[in-house]
Design a protein around this motif. Sequence first.
Motif, short mmCIF file in Angstrom:
data_model
loop_
_atom_site.label_atom_id
_atom_site.label_comp_id
_atom_site.label_asym_id
_atom_site.label_seq_id
_atom_site.Cartn_x
_atom_site.Cartn_y
_atom_site.Cartn_z
N ARG A 95 -85.30 -47.09 -64.28
CA ARG A 95 -85.10 -45.88 -63.20
C ARG A 95 -83.87 -45.84 -62.52
O ARG A 95 -83.03 -45.03 -62.15
N ASP A 96 -83.46 -47.24 -62.01
CA ASP A 96 -82.32 -47.18 -61.08
C ASP A 96 -81.02 -47.02 -61.99
O ASP A 96 -79.98 -46.43 -61.48
N SER A 97 -80.89 -47.63 -63.33
CA SER A 97 -79.89 -47.47 -64.13
C SER A 97 -79.61 -46.00 -64.49
O SER A 97 -78.51 -45.48 -64.35
N LEU A 98 -80.86 -45.32 -64.85
CA LEU A 98 -80.67 -43.78 -65.18
C LEU A 98 -80.20 -43.05 -63.69
O LEU A 98 -79.53 -41.94 -63.86
N PHE A 99 -80.87 -43.49 -62.52
CA PHE A 99 -80.19 -42.70 -61.51
C PHE A 99 -78.99 -42.82 -61.15
O PHE A 99 -78.14 -41.92 -60.69
N ILE A 100 -78.49 -44.03 -61.51
CA ILE A 100 -76.89 -44.40 -61.14
C ILE A 100 -76.34 -43.45 -62.21
O ILE A 100 -75.09 -42.63 -61.76
N GLY A 101 -76.59 -43.40 -63.33
CA GLY A 101 -75.86 -42.75 -64.46
C GLY A 101 -75.86 -41.14 -64.04
O GLY A 101 -74.85 -40.64 -63.93
N PHE A 102 -77.01 -40.52 -63.95
CA PHE A 102 -76.90 -39.06 -63.45
C PHE A 102 -76.54 -38.69 -62.04
O PHE A 102 -75.87 -37.81 -62.14
N ALA A 150 -67.57 -50.66 -54.25
CA ALA A 150 -68.69 -51.28 -53.98
C ALA A 150 -68.71 -52.30 -53.21
O ALA A 150 -69.49 -52.67 -52.49
N GLY A 151 -67.35 -53.15 -53.37
CA GLY A 151 -67.33 -54.67 -52.77
C GLY A 151 -67.04 -54.19 -51.07
O GLY A 151 -67.39 -54.91 -50.16
N ALA A 152 -66.08 -53.06 -50.69
CA ALA A 152 -66.08 -52.78 -49.36
C ALA A 152 -67.36 -52.08 -48.64
O ALA A 152 -67.36 -52.45 -47.29
N LEU A 153 -67.95 -51.41 -49.32
CA LEU A 153 -68.98 -50.75 -48.84
C LEU A 153 -70.29 -51.41 -48.74
O LEU A 153 -71.29 -51.27 -47.85
N GLY A 154 -70.57 -52.36 -49.37
CA GLY A 154 -71.70 -53.16 -49.75
C GLY A 154 -72.56 -52.96 -50.63
O GLY A 154 -72.66 -51.88 -51.44
N LYS A 155 -73.87 -53.75 -50.50
CA LYS A 155 -74.82 -53.40 -51.72
C LYS A 155 -75.73 -52.48 -51.32
O LYS A 155 -76.52 -52.88 -50.35
N SER A 156 -75.64 -51.50 -52.27
CA SER A 156 -76.95 -50.59 -51.86
C SER A 156 -76.81 -49.61 -53.16
O SER A 156 -75.80 -49.36 -53.62
N LEU A 157 -77.91 -48.65 -53.56
CA LEU A 157 -77.77 -47.96 -54.49
C LEU A 157 -77.04 -46.79 -54.31
O LEU A 157 -76.17 -46.27 -55.32
N THR A 229 -70.67 -48.42 -66.36
CA THR A 229 -70.11 -49.19 -64.92
C THR A 229 -70.83 -49.67 -63.85
O THR A 229 -70.70 -50.78 -63.27
N GLY A 230 -71.93 -48.95 -63.73
CA GLY A 230 -73.22 -49.36 -62.83
C GLY A 230 -73.81 -50.58 -63.14
O GLY A 230 -73.86 -51.49 -62.51
N SER A 231 -74.00 -50.85 -64.58
CA SER A 231 -74.48 -52.25 -65.12
C SER A 231 -73.25 -53.36 -64.91
O SER A 231 -73.74 -54.26 -64.63
N GLY A 232 -72.22 -53.03 -65.00
CA GLY A 232 -70.89 -53.92 -64.97
C GLY A 232 -70.91 -54.31 -63.32
O GLY A 232 -70.87 -55.49 -63.22
N LEU A 233 -71.19 -53.51 -62.45
CA LEU A 233 -71.21 -53.87 -61.13
C LEU A 233 -72.20 -54.68 -60.88
O LEU A 233 -72.36 -55.70 -59.90
N SER A 234 -73.38 -54.39 -61.42
CA SER A 234 -74.69 -55.18 -60.98
C SER A 234 -74.48 -56.33 -61.78
O SER A 234 -74.99 -57.48 -61.17
N PHE A 235 -73.82 -56.69 -63.13
CA PHE A 235 -73.69 -57.86 -63.70
C PHE A 235 -72.76 -58.77 -62.67
O PHE A 235 -72.81 -60.17 -62.70
N LEU A 236 -71.99 -58.28 -62.00
CA LEU A 236 -70.83 -58.83 -61.25
C LEU A 236 -71.53 -59.24 -59.88
O LEU A 236 -70.75 -59.87 -59.09
N GLY A 237 -72.63 -59.04 -59.66
CA GLY A 237 -73.40 -59.30 -58.57
C GLY A 237 -73.15 -58.39 -57.34
O GLY A 237 -73.82 -58.50 -56.26
N LEU A 238 -72.80 -57.09 -57.59
CA LEU A 238 -72.55 -56.08 -56.65
C LEU A 238 -73.97 -55.10 -56.65
O LEU A 238 -73.94 -54.00 -55.79
N GLY A 239 -74.99 -55.36 -57.56
CA GLY A 239 -76.01 -54.68 -57.63
C GLY A 239 -76.95 -54.89 -56.43
O GLY A 239 -77.05 -55.36 -55.69
#
Length: 297
Positions: A95-102, A150-157, A229-239
Amino acid sequence: MREAATASTIWQKQRGRRLAAIRFRRFTASNLFVLGAVTVVLFIVACAIVPSIIAPYSPTEMLTDSIMQPPSAAHLFGTDYFGRDIFSVVVYGSRDSLFIGFASVIVGGLAGGAIGALSGYAGGWLDAVLMRCNDILMTIPGILLALAIAGALGKSLFNIVLAVAVASIPGYARIMRSQIISIKGRTFIQASQAAGASPLHIFWKHVLPNSLSPLLVMATIGVGTSILTGSGLSFLGLGVLREVPDWGTLLSQGRGYLTVAWWICTFPGVAITLFVLAVNIIGDRLRDQLDPKKSMR
Protein backbone atom coordinates in the motif's frame (compact mmCIF):
# COMPACT_ATOMS: atom_id res chain seq x y z
CA MET A 1 -27.26 14.18 -50.98
CA ARG A 2 -28.59 13.09 -47.59
CA GLU A 3 -28.12 9.43 -48.51
CA ALA A 4 -24.54 10.10 -49.59
CA ALA A 5 -23.82 11.99 -46.37
CA THR A 6 -25.39 9.18 -44.30
CA ALA A 7 -23.36 6.54 -46.14
CA SER A 8 -20.18 8.57 -45.62
CA THR A 9 -20.91 8.91 -41.90
CA ILE A 10 -21.55 5.17 -41.54
CA TRP A 11 -18.34 4.38 -43.43
CA GLN A 12 -16.31 6.70 -41.21
CA LYS A 13 -17.75 5.11 -38.06
CA GLN A 14 -16.97 1.61 -39.35
CA ARG A 15 -13.47 2.69 -40.31
CA GLY A 16 -12.97 4.18 -36.84
CA ARG A 17 -14.06 0.92 -35.20
CA ARG A 18 -11.72 -1.11 -37.41
CA LEU A 19 -8.79 1.16 -36.61
CA ALA A 20 -9.58 0.98 -32.89
CA ALA A 21 -9.73 -2.83 -33.07
CA ILE A 22 -6.40 -2.96 -34.92
CA ARG A 23 -4.77 -0.70 -32.34
CA PHE A 24 -6.13 -2.80 -29.48
CA ARG A 25 -4.82 -6.03 -31.06
CA ARG A 26 -1.41 -4.43 -31.55
CA PHE A 27 -1.46 -3.14 -28.01
CA THR A 28 -2.18 -6.56 -26.48
CA ALA A 29 -0.18 -8.65 -28.96
CA SER A 30 2.95 -8.84 -26.82
CA ASN A 31 3.04 -11.64 -24.28
CA LEU A 32 5.34 -9.50 -22.16
CA PHE A 33 2.71 -6.77 -22.07
CA VAL A 34 0.03 -9.24 -20.97
CA LEU A 35 2.32 -10.58 -18.25
CA GLY A 36 3.13 -7.04 -17.10
CA ALA A 37 -0.52 -5.99 -17.10
CA VAL A 38 -1.54 -9.03 -15.05
CA THR A 39 1.25 -8.42 -12.58
CA VAL A 40 0.30 -4.78 -12.13
CA VAL A 41 -3.38 -5.66 -11.66
CA LEU A 42 -2.47 -8.26 -9.06
CA PHE A 43 -0.25 -5.84 -7.18
CA ILE A 44 -2.69 -2.93 -7.24
CA VAL A 45 -6.07 -4.63 -6.88
CA ALA A 46 -5.26 -7.73 -4.87
CA CYS A 47 -2.42 -6.50 -2.69
CA ALA A 48 -2.92 -2.78 -2.22
CA ILE A 49 -6.69 -2.42 -2.32
CA VAL A 50 -7.93 -5.68 -0.78
CA PRO A 51 -4.90 -7.25 0.94
CA SER A 52 -7.03 -9.24 3.39
CA ILE A 53 -8.18 -11.48 0.53
CA ILE A 54 -4.59 -12.44 -0.39
CA ALA A 55 -2.71 -12.36 2.92
CA PRO A 56 -3.26 -15.48 5.08
CA TYR A 57 -2.27 -13.70 8.31
CA SER A 58 -2.49 -10.28 9.86
CA PRO A 59 0.69 -8.27 9.16
CA THR A 60 1.02 -7.48 12.88
CA GLU A 61 0.36 -11.02 14.13
CA MET A 62 3.44 -12.38 15.90
CA LEU A 63 3.67 -16.17 15.89
CA THR A 64 6.10 -16.77 18.73
CA ASP A 65 6.38 -20.48 17.93
CA SER A 66 7.41 -19.78 14.32
CA ILE A 67 10.16 -17.17 14.59
CA MET A 68 12.53 -16.98 11.60
CA GLN A 69 11.09 -20.04 9.91
CA PRO A 70 12.16 -20.64 6.27
CA PRO A 71 9.60 -20.66 3.44
CA SER A 72 7.13 -23.53 3.77
CA ALA A 73 3.53 -24.46 2.95
CA ALA A 74 2.32 -22.72 6.12
CA HIS A 75 4.40 -19.59 5.49
CA LEU A 76 5.02 -19.08 1.79
CA PHE A 77 7.78 -16.47 2.27
CA GLY A 78 8.84 -17.65 5.74
CA THR A 79 8.64 -15.62 8.95
CA ASP A 80 10.77 -12.82 10.38
CA TYR A 81 12.43 -12.21 13.76
CA PHE A 82 9.06 -11.27 15.30
CA GLY A 83 7.30 -14.34 13.94
CA ARG A 84 5.34 -12.31 11.37
CA ASP A 85 4.40 -13.97 8.10
CA ILE A 86 6.61 -12.32 5.45
CA PHE A 87 4.12 -12.88 2.65
CA SER A 88 1.39 -11.08 4.58
CA VAL A 89 3.70 -8.21 5.48
CA VAL A 90 4.79 -7.83 1.83
CA VAL A 91 1.15 -7.80 0.67
CA TYR A 92 0.07 -5.16 3.17
CA GLY A 93 3.31 -3.20 2.73
CA SER A 94 2.51 -2.72 -0.95
CA ARG A 95 0.00 0.00 0.00
CA ASP A 96 2.60 2.57 1.04
CA SER A 97 5.02 1.60 -1.73
CA LEU A 98 2.42 1.91 -4.47
CA PHE A 99 1.06 5.13 -2.95
CA ILE A 100 4.55 6.64 -3.06
CA GLY A 101 4.99 5.52 -6.66
CA PHE A 102 1.70 6.77 -8.07
CA ALA A 103 1.33 9.91 -5.95
CA SER A 104 4.85 11.12 -6.69
CA VAL A 105 4.35 10.54 -10.42
CA ILE A 106 1.10 12.53 -10.37
CA VAL A 107 2.66 15.42 -8.46
CA GLY A 108 5.95 15.41 -10.35
CA GLY A 109 4.30 14.88 -13.73
CA LEU A 110 1.82 17.72 -13.25
CA ALA A 111 4.44 20.12 -11.90
CA GLY A 112 7.11 19.21 -14.43
CA GLY A 113 4.62 19.14 -17.30
CA ALA A 114 3.31 22.59 -16.36
CA ILE A 115 6.82 24.04 -16.15
CA GLY A 116 7.85 22.48 -19.46
CA ALA A 117 4.66 23.60 -21.22
CA LEU A 118 4.98 27.17 -19.95
CA SER A 119 8.65 27.31 -20.84
CA GLY A 120 8.27 25.83 -24.31
CA TYR A 121 5.19 27.80 -25.34
CA ALA A 122 6.13 31.17 -23.86
CA GLY A 123 9.79 31.13 -24.90
CA GLY A 124 11.99 34.17 -24.45
CA TRP A 125 13.40 35.14 -21.06
CA LEU A 126 10.88 33.01 -19.18
CA ASP A 127 12.06 29.91 -21.02
CA ALA A 128 15.68 30.78 -20.27
CA VAL A 129 15.06 31.31 -16.54
CA LEU A 130 12.96 28.17 -16.06
CA MET A 131 15.34 25.95 -18.00
CA ARG A 132 18.43 27.23 -16.20
CA CYS A 133 16.76 26.41 -12.87
CA ASN A 134 15.80 23.05 -14.32
CA ASP A 135 19.39 22.44 -15.44
CA ILE A 136 20.62 23.11 -11.91
CA LEU A 137 18.25 20.46 -10.57
CA MET A 138 19.31 18.02 -13.28
CA THR A 139 22.96 18.27 -12.21
CA ILE A 140 21.99 16.71 -8.86
CA PRO A 141 21.38 12.94 -8.92
CA GLY A 142 17.71 12.17 -8.32
CA ILE A 143 18.23 9.92 -5.31
CA LEU A 144 20.60 12.47 -3.73
CA LEU A 145 18.09 15.29 -4.23
CA ALA A 146 15.27 13.18 -2.80
CA LEU A 147 17.50 12.19 0.12
CA ALA A 148 18.28 15.83 0.92
CA ILE A 149 14.62 16.89 0.74
CA ALA A 150 13.36 13.96 2.80
CA GLY A 151 16.10 14.49 5.38
CA ALA A 152 15.29 18.19 5.69
CA LEU A 153 11.51 17.76 5.92
CA GLY A 154 11.49 14.77 8.27
CA LYS A 155 9.95 11.32 8.26
CA SER A 156 6.41 11.18 6.90
CA LEU A 157 4.68 9.58 3.94
CA PHE A 158 3.79 12.99 2.50
CA ASN A 159 7.40 14.18 2.73
CA ILE A 160 8.66 11.08 0.92
CA VAL A 161 6.13 11.61 -1.87
CA LEU A 162 7.16 15.27 -2.10
CA ALA A 163 10.86 14.40 -2.16
CA VAL A 164 10.48 11.80 -4.90
CA ALA A 165 8.18 14.10 -6.89
CA VAL A 166 10.59 17.06 -6.78
CA ALA A 167 13.45 14.82 -7.88
CA SER A 168 11.43 13.75 -10.95
CA ILE A 169 10.31 17.23 -12.05
CA PRO A 170 13.35 18.11 -14.24
CA GLY A 171 12.86 15.07 -16.48
CA TYR A 172 9.16 15.75 -17.05
CA ALA A 173 9.84 19.43 -17.70
CA ARG A 174 12.47 18.69 -20.35
CA ILE A 175 10.29 16.14 -22.15
CA MET A 176 7.25 18.44 -22.17
CA ARG A 177 9.22 21.50 -23.30
CA SER A 178 10.79 19.68 -26.25
CA GLN A 179 7.42 18.31 -27.32
CA ILE A 180 5.71 21.72 -27.05
CA ILE A 181 8.43 23.37 -29.14
CA SER A 182 8.09 20.64 -31.77
CA ILE A 183 4.28 20.92 -31.95
CA LYS A 184 3.98 24.71 -32.01
CA GLY A 185 6.17 24.95 -35.11
CA ARG A 186 3.97 22.70 -37.25
CA THR A 187 1.79 23.78 -40.15
CA PHE A 188 -1.62 23.30 -38.51
CA ILE A 189 -0.57 25.61 -35.65
CA GLN A 190 0.48 28.26 -38.15
CA ALA A 191 -2.86 27.84 -39.91
CA SER A 192 -4.71 28.40 -36.62
CA GLN A 193 -2.67 31.55 -36.02
CA ALA A 194 -3.44 32.80 -39.51
CA ALA A 195 -7.15 32.15 -38.89
CA GLY A 196 -7.03 34.53 -35.92
CA ALA A 197 -7.16 32.04 -33.04
CA SER A 198 -5.83 33.36 -29.74
CA PRO A 199 -2.59 31.93 -28.31
CA LEU A 200 -4.47 30.52 -25.31
CA HIS A 201 -7.02 28.80 -27.57
CA ILE A 202 -4.24 27.33 -29.73
CA PHE A 203 -2.43 26.06 -26.66
CA TRP A 204 -5.45 24.32 -25.06
CA LYS A 205 -7.03 22.98 -28.25
CA HIS A 206 -4.03 22.07 -30.38
CA VAL A 207 -0.62 22.22 -28.70
CA LEU A 208 -1.31 20.61 -25.33
CA PRO A 209 -3.42 17.61 -26.50
CA ASN A 210 -0.78 16.71 -29.10
CA SER A 211 2.06 16.93 -26.57
CA LEU A 212 0.83 14.58 -23.83
CA SER A 213 1.78 11.19 -25.30
CA PRO A 214 5.51 11.26 -24.38
CA LEU A 215 4.63 12.57 -20.92
CA LEU A 216 2.17 9.72 -20.41
CA VAL A 217 4.78 7.13 -21.40
CA MET A 218 7.39 8.70 -19.14
CA ALA A 219 4.92 8.82 -16.25
CA THR A 220 4.09 5.13 -16.69
CA ILE A 221 7.75 4.15 -16.54
CA GLY A 222 8.28 6.72 -13.78
CA VAL A 223 6.00 4.80 -11.40
CA GLY A 224 8.61 2.07 -11.15
CA THR A 225 11.44 4.57 -10.78
CA SER A 226 9.54 6.40 -8.03
CA ILE A 227 8.98 3.16 -6.13
CA LEU A 228 12.68 2.38 -6.36
CA THR A 229 13.56 5.86 -5.09
CA GLY A 230 11.02 5.66 -2.26
CA SER A 231 12.28 2.20 -1.31
CA GLY A 232 15.84 3.55 -1.33
CA LEU A 233 14.86 6.33 1.07
CA SER A 234 13.18 3.80 3.36
CA PHE A 235 16.21 1.54 3.14
CA LEU A 236 18.42 4.43 4.24
CA GLY A 237 16.24 5.03 7.30
CA LEU A 238 14.12 7.93 6.04
CA GLY A 239 10.97 5.86 5.66
CA VAL A 240 7.86 6.14 7.81
CA LEU A 241 7.90 4.03 10.97
CA ARG A 242 4.54 2.24 10.86
CA GLU A 243 3.16 -1.04 12.12
CA VAL A 244 3.15 -2.34 8.56
CA PRO A 245 6.43 -1.31 6.88
CA ASP A 246 6.74 -0.66 3.15
CA TRP A 247 8.99 -2.71 0.89
CA GLY A 248 12.04 -0.52 1.35
CA THR A 249 11.75 -0.63 5.13
CA LEU A 250 11.42 -4.41 4.97
CA LEU A 251 14.67 -4.57 3.04
CA SER A 252 16.37 -2.36 5.60
CA GLN A 253 15.07 -4.40 8.52
CA GLY A 254 16.08 -7.71 6.98
CA ARG A 255 19.59 -6.87 5.83
CA GLY A 256 21.08 -7.70 9.22
CA TYR A 257 19.68 -11.23 8.98
CA LEU A 258 20.76 -11.92 5.41
CA THR A 259 23.22 -14.69 6.31
CA VAL A 260 20.88 -16.52 8.69
CA ALA A 261 17.43 -15.72 7.26
CA TRP A 262 17.82 -14.70 3.63
CA TRP A 263 14.08 -14.74 2.97
CA ILE A 264 13.34 -11.72 5.19
CA CYS A 265 14.74 -9.19 2.71
CA THR A 266 14.82 -11.34 -0.44
CA PHE A 267 11.08 -11.50 -1.05
CA PRO A 268 10.42 -7.75 -0.58
CA GLY A 269 13.23 -7.19 -3.08
CA VAL A 270 11.60 -9.64 -5.50
CA ALA A 271 8.29 -7.79 -5.11
CA ILE A 272 9.96 -4.48 -6.00
CA THR A 273 11.73 -6.06 -8.99
CA LEU A 274 8.59 -7.70 -10.39
CA PHE A 275 6.46 -4.58 -10.07
CA VAL A 276 9.07 -2.26 -11.60
CA LEU A 277 9.65 -4.74 -14.44
CA ALA A 278 5.90 -4.97 -15.12
CA VAL A 279 5.50 -1.19 -15.20
CA ASN A 280 8.49 -0.79 -17.52
CA ILE A 281 7.05 -3.40 -19.91
CA ILE A 282 3.75 -1.51 -20.02
CA GLY A 283 5.61 1.78 -20.56
CA ASP A 284 7.61 0.30 -23.45
CA ARG A 285 4.42 -1.01 -25.01
CA LEU A 286 2.73 2.37 -24.64
CA ARG A 287 5.73 4.06 -26.24
CA ASP A 288 5.57 1.69 -29.22
CA GLN A 289 1.83 2.20 -29.55
CA LEU A 290 1.89 5.99 -29.29
CA ASP A 291 4.91 6.49 -31.54
CA PRO A 292 3.45 7.98 -34.74
CA LYS A 293 6.35 6.68 -36.85
CA LYS A 294 5.70 3.08 -35.80
CA SER A 295 1.91 3.37 -36.00
CA MET A 296 2.21 4.32 -39.69
CA ARG A 297 3.97 1.06 -40.56
